[in-house]
Scaffold this motif. Sequence first.
Motif, short mmCIF file in Angstrom:
data_model
loop_
_atom_site.label_atom_id
_atom_site.label_comp_id
_atom_site.label_asym_id
_atom_site.label_seq_id
_atom_site.Cartn_x
_atom_site.Cartn_y
_atom_site.Cartn_z
N LEU A 164 0.66 3.86 -3.83
CA LEU A 164 2.05 4.15 -3.49
C LEU A 164 3.02 3.72 -4.60
O LEU A 164 4.18 4.17 -4.61
CB LEU A 164 2.42 3.45 -2.18
N GLU A 165 2.57 2.88 -5.51
CA GLU A 165 3.44 2.49 -6.63
C GLU A 165 3.74 3.65 -7.57
O GLU A 165 4.62 3.57 -8.43
CB GLU A 165 2.81 1.34 -7.42
N SER A 168 7.08 8.74 -6.59
CA SER A 168 8.43 8.78 -7.16
C SER A 168 9.51 8.94 -6.10
O SER A 168 10.69 8.68 -6.38
CB SER A 168 8.53 9.91 -8.19
N LEU A 170 9.89 7.08 -3.65
CA LEU A 170 10.24 5.73 -3.20
C LEU A 170 11.04 5.00 -4.28
O LEU A 170 10.59 4.93 -5.43
CB LEU A 170 8.97 4.93 -2.87
N GLN A 172 12.67 1.63 -6.18
CA GLN A 172 12.27 0.25 -6.38
C GLN A 172 13.28 -0.67 -5.68
O GLN A 172 14.46 -0.35 -5.59
CB GLN A 172 12.23 -0.09 -7.88
N ARG A 175 8.97 0.89 -3.68
CA ARG A 175 7.77 1.51 -4.25
C ARG A 175 6.76 0.43 -4.66
O ARG A 175 5.57 0.54 -4.36
CB ARG A 175 8.14 2.37 -5.45
N TYR A 176 7.24 -0.58 -5.35
CA TYR A 176 6.35 -1.64 -5.82
C TYR A 176 5.71 -2.40 -4.65
O TYR A 176 4.50 -2.65 -4.63
CB TYR A 176 7.14 -2.61 -6.70
#
Length: 252
Positions: A164-165, A168, A170, A172, A175-176
Amino acid sequence: MMLTLYYRVLPLLLSPLLLIQALKVKASTLRLPEPKGVRHHQAAASQSDKTLSVLIIGDSAAAGVGASHQQQALSGAIATRLNQHFNLEWRLHARSGLATKGAFRWLDKLPEQHFDVVVISLGVNDIFSPISQRGWLRLQQQFLQQIQSRLQPQLVILTAVPPLEHFSALPQPLRYCMGLRAKLFNQGLMQQVKRNANVMLLAIPNENGQLSLAQDGFHPSEASYQIWAEAIASACKKHFNVAEINQYQKTA
């Protein structure tokens, strides 16, 4: 141990911000439909008399969201590859938003039947829910036992939660943190798979360390579906000794 603690603590510390970001993503992300096309089919192979039945269960990725048609989605890509070696009967049971608990309840209502291979794509919707890693792994184990009992497959292919990192859609730090949570879930799933016979864990392959995504920045692209399907088909061919079958046909 320290890594697991890090995975658990960071999202907890950032939880108010993550909740706000998650709600914004849900409201603003482009919503792609499930592609049209058949969800079950039988097809004879031109060079084999071996029959294989395949069931694909899962969420929006299993349903092919991000592809223009089921033929270019996961189910169609798997069928195209396996039908070169098997008389194939396949069925897709998937819908957007499906989490493990929903899949468990759905399968419990089906009549008992047999599939040689069961392919599972679940986890992303669980990651975005409040469920704990321990609770999710407990559900996964119950689901695997249910599959073994009701479907009696020779091979179960579990797809790991995607990275999931790389999503795009999501922002930050959401996302992280969701990437960390996915890694934590996959760590437990990897250990769990080792305790189950005829079950393998498959990570969605990527090119150059990057996952190719659809225009929504959340679902696999058609290119990713092809790579994913190739990995599944290769696992099936290896498990059922396709090379030996083909060699026998050539020398018979």
